[in-house]
Scaffold this motif. Structure first.
Motif, PDB file in Angstrom:
ATOM      1  N   GLU A  62       0.893  -1.198  -0.116  1.00  0.00           N
ATOM      2  CA  GLU A  62       0.055   0.085   0.041  1.00  0.00           C
ATOM      3  C   GLU A  62       1.164   1.294  -0.087  1.00  0.00           C
ATOM      4  O   GLU A  62       0.316   2.430  -0.368  1.00  0.00           O
ATOM      5  CB  GLU A  62      -0.894  -0.028   1.189  1.00  0.00           C
ATOM      6  CG  GLU A  62      -1.984  -1.125   1.209  1.00  0.00           C
ATOM      7  CD  GLU A  62      -3.111  -0.710   2.363  1.00  0.00           C
ATOM      8  OE1 GLU A  62      -2.545  -0.210   3.257  1.00  0.00           O
ATOM      9  OE2 GLU A  62      -3.757  -1.943   2.390  1.00  0.00           O
ATOM     10  N   SER A  63       2.194   1.212   0.586  1.00  0.00           N
ATOM     11  CA  SER A  63       2.866   2.321   0.371  1.00  0.00           C
ATOM     12  C   SER A  63       4.531   2.029   0.755  1.00  0.00           C
ATOM     13  O   SER A  63       4.580   0.623   1.056  1.00  0.00           O
ATOM     14  CB  SER A  63       2.691   3.110   1.692  1.00  0.00           C
ATOM     15  OG  SER A  63       2.773   2.486   2.963  1.00  0.00           O
ATOM     16  N   PRO A  64       5.423   2.435   0.104  1.00  0.00           N
ATOM     17  CA  PRO A  64       6.705   1.778   0.290  1.00  0.00           C
ATOM     18  C   PRO A  64       7.092   1.861   1.579  1.00  0.00           C
ATOM     19  O   PRO A  64       6.804   2.516   2.513  1.00  0.00           O
ATOM     20  CB  PRO A  64       7.481   3.291  -0.262  1.00  0.00           C
ATOM     21  CG  PRO A  64       6.773   4.064  -1.109  1.00  0.00           C
ATOM     22  CD  PRO A  64       5.348   3.812  -0.568  1.00  0.00           C
ATOM     23  N   SER A  65       7.999   0.812   1.940  1.00  0.00           N
ATOM     24  CA  SER A  65       8.229   0.173   3.177  1.00  0.00           C
ATOM     25  C   SER A  65       9.482   1.150   3.799  1.00  0.00           C
ATOM     26  O   SER A  65      10.537   1.247   3.018  1.00  0.00           O
ATOM     27  CB  SER A  65       8.736  -1.082   3.213  1.00  0.00           C
ATOM     28  OG  SER A  65       9.698  -1.351   4.377  1.00  0.00           O
ATOM     29  N   ARG A  66       9.326   1.778   4.850  1.00  0.00           N
ATOM     30  CA  ARG A  66      10.457   2.890   5.360  1.00  0.00           C
ATOM     31  C   ARG A  66      11.374   1.975   5.778  1.00  0.00           C
ATOM     32  O   ARG A  66      12.733   2.404   5.462  1.00  0.00           O
ATOM     33  CB  ARG A  66       9.847   3.534   6.587  1.00  0.00           C
ATOM     34  CG  ARG A  66      10.683   4.561   7.073  1.00  0.00           C
ATOM     35  CD  ARG A  66      11.259   5.649   6.236  1.00  0.00           C
ATOM     36  NE  ARG A  66      11.926   6.648   6.733  1.00  0.00           N
ATOM     37  CZ  ARG A  66      12.567   7.633   5.991  1.00  0.00           C
ATOM     38  NH1 ARG A  66      12.452   7.579   4.653  1.00  0.00           N
ATOM     39  NH2 ARG A  66      13.398   8.418   6.489  1.00  0.00           N
ATOM     40  N   PHE A  67      11.539   0.915   6.081  1.00  0.00           N
ATOM     41  CA  PHE A  67      12.559   0.146   6.685  1.00  0.00           C
ATOM     42  C   PHE A  67      13.364  -0.342   5.466  1.00  0.00           C
ATOM     43  O   PHE A  67      14.576  -0.359   5.504  1.00  0.00           O
ATOM     44  CB  PHE A  67      11.983  -1.351   7.219  1.00  0.00           C
ATOM     45  CG  PHE A  67      12.931  -2.295   7.550  1.00  0.00           C
ATOM     46  CD1 PHE A  67      13.778  -2.128   8.722  1.00  0.00           C
ATOM     47  CD2 PHE A  67      13.330  -3.494   6.714  1.00  0.00           C
ATOM     48  CE1 PHE A  67      14.833  -3.139   8.999  1.00  0.00           C
ATOM     49  CE2 PHE A  67      14.265  -4.282   6.946  1.00  0.00           C
ATOM     50  CZ  PHE A  67      15.168  -4.121   8.070  1.00  0.00           C
ATOM     51  N   PHE A  68      12.962  -0.734   4.375  1.00  0.00           N
ATOM     52  CA  PHE A  68      13.623  -1.265   3.314  1.00  0.00           C
ATOM     53  C   PHE A  68      14.285   0.016   2.587  1.00  0.00           C
ATOM     54  O   PHE A  68      15.288  -0.101   2.057  1.00  0.00           O
ATOM     55  CB  PHE A  68      12.731  -1.911   2.429  1.00  0.00           C
ATOM     56  CG  PHE A  68      12.741  -3.501   2.934  1.00  0.00           C
ATOM     57  CD1 PHE A  68      13.702  -4.349   2.641  1.00  0.00           C
ATOM     58  CD2 PHE A  68      11.568  -3.793   3.475  1.00  0.00           C
ATOM     59  CE1 PHE A  68      13.492  -5.546   3.212  1.00  0.00           C
ATOM     60  CE2 PHE A  68      11.285  -5.227   3.974  1.00  0.00           C
ATOM     61  CZ  PHE A  68      12.622  -6.277   3.818  1.00  0.00           C
ATOM     62  N   LEU A  69      13.541   1.102   2.511  1.00  0.00           N
ATOM     63  CA  LEU A  69      14.003   2.214   2.073  1.00  0.00           C
ATOM     64  C   LEU A  69      15.286   2.736   2.445  1.00  0.00           C
ATOM     65  O   LEU A  69      16.252   3.105   1.922  1.00  0.00           O
ATOM     66  CB  LEU A  69      12.880   3.483   2.016  1.00  0.00           C
ATOM     67  CG  LEU A  69      11.893   3.218   1.016  1.00  0.00           C
ATOM     68  CD1 LEU A  69      10.543   4.492   1.124  1.00  0.00           C
ATOM     69  CD2 LEU A  69      12.216   3.414  -0.557  1.00  0.00           C
ATOM     70  N   VAL A  70      15.196   2.667   3.746  1.00  0.00           N
ATOM     71  CA  VAL A  70      16.586   3.223   4.530  1.00  0.00           C
ATOM     72  C   VAL A  70      17.498   2.199   4.470  1.00  0.00           C
ATOM     73  O   VAL A  70      18.949   2.526   4.150  1.00  0.00           O
ATOM     74  CB  VAL A  70      16.022   3.218   5.983  1.00  0.00           C
ATOM     75  CG1 VAL A  70      17.320   3.557   7.064  1.00  0.00           C
ATOM     76  CG2 VAL A  70      15.311   4.431   6.455  1.00  0.00           C
TER      77      VAL A  70
END
Length: 270
Positions: free
Chosen positions: A66-74
């Motif tokens: 539903e939205s980009p994963s903050r964990f994986f983005l970082v």
């Protein structure tokens, strides 16, 4: 940042080992702390990547995000920084302050090297951006699942109907304020380093979403692998312009494409 964290942890572990063991017996063992520090740094980095790889094995790529994963983005940003450091790529960013911070946008750039995508991810690390990539990348171990969690989109360049589905989904990302979108208008990497003809359809995203088009050029990225590991490479990344949607409201995607390509040609020279 990732290297700094690994270095700090390596120093802490090495300090504890030296304090509570007899690993260093005297001056003749001066080489041991050096070798231990380097070894611990490498082991910590490998352990970090191994943990991420194991986590990626449990990602279901058939389950929509539903939205980009903050964990994986970082973690992607940390890995990108590590890769650029290892490749000895010195990136000179110019005009980053032009990128809109209050709304989503379509980001377009030229494509000359496999390093381009890495550099683009680093450029937009402060923005949620969905990259449009070839389907083969989503089949790669670790990389594919992580791209899925970051809400990157696969585009089938061989099937126009499937390609338009991706374009429509990318448009929804921008319209619904989920993420900006990055795409290479050339559609593929230019092996001659000359700017290829653009695929006009990518600008449909900006037309329908009524969002700005951020025009970027990357120069000299094709030399990174040629110079590695003996020489560092300076790569110039220029944010040339932000084309507001009002200026192309009455233009066709082909006209927008020509305008953007002309900007890139003027900057790159070919």
């Amino acid at each position: 940042m990732l290297i700094k964290i690994a270095v700090v942890l390596a120093v802490l572990v090495e300090t504890l080992l030296c304090l509570f063991t007899d690993i260093v017996g005297g001056l003749s063992d001066f080489w041991i702390p050096i070798a231990l520090f380097l070894g611990l740094t490498v082991v910590i980095l490998i352990a970090y990547l191994l943990v991420l790889f194991i986590i990626s094995l449990f990602i279901n790529q058939n389950k929509p995000c539903e939205s980009p994963s903050r964990f994986f983005l970082v973690n992607v940003y940390l890995i990108i920084e590590l890769v650029l450091t290892v490749l000895r790529a010195k990136i000179n960013y110019c005009g980053v302050d032009k990128i809109p911070t209050d709304r989503k946008f379509l980001l377009v750039s030229n494509h000359r090297s496999m390093v381009d995508a890495i550099i683009m991810v680093d450029l937009v690390k402060n923005f949620p951006v969905s990259f449009i990539s070839k389907p083969e990348n989503f089949k790669l171990p670790f990389i594919g699942p992580v791209m899925h969690k970051c809400m990157y989109l696969a585009i089938d360049r061989e099937n126009p109907r499937n390609a338009m589905r991706t374009i429509h989904r990318a448009t929804d990302f921008v319209k619904n304020d989920i993420a900006s979108v990055m795409v290479y208008p050339e559609g593929t990497r230019s092996k001659t380093c000359e700017l290829l003809e653009f695929k006009d359809g990518v600008f449909y995203i900006a037309k329908k979403a009524k969002c700005p088009v951020v025009v970027v050029t990357t120069d000299n990225a094709d030399m990174v692998f040629k110079n590695f590991p003996f020489k560092s490479t300076k790569v110039n990344v220029d944010v040339l312009a932000v084309i507001e949607p009002e200026s192309f409201e009455d233009k066709t995607t082909h006209q927008i494409s020509d305008e953007v390509r002309s900007m890139m040609l003027e900057r790159l020279g070919k």
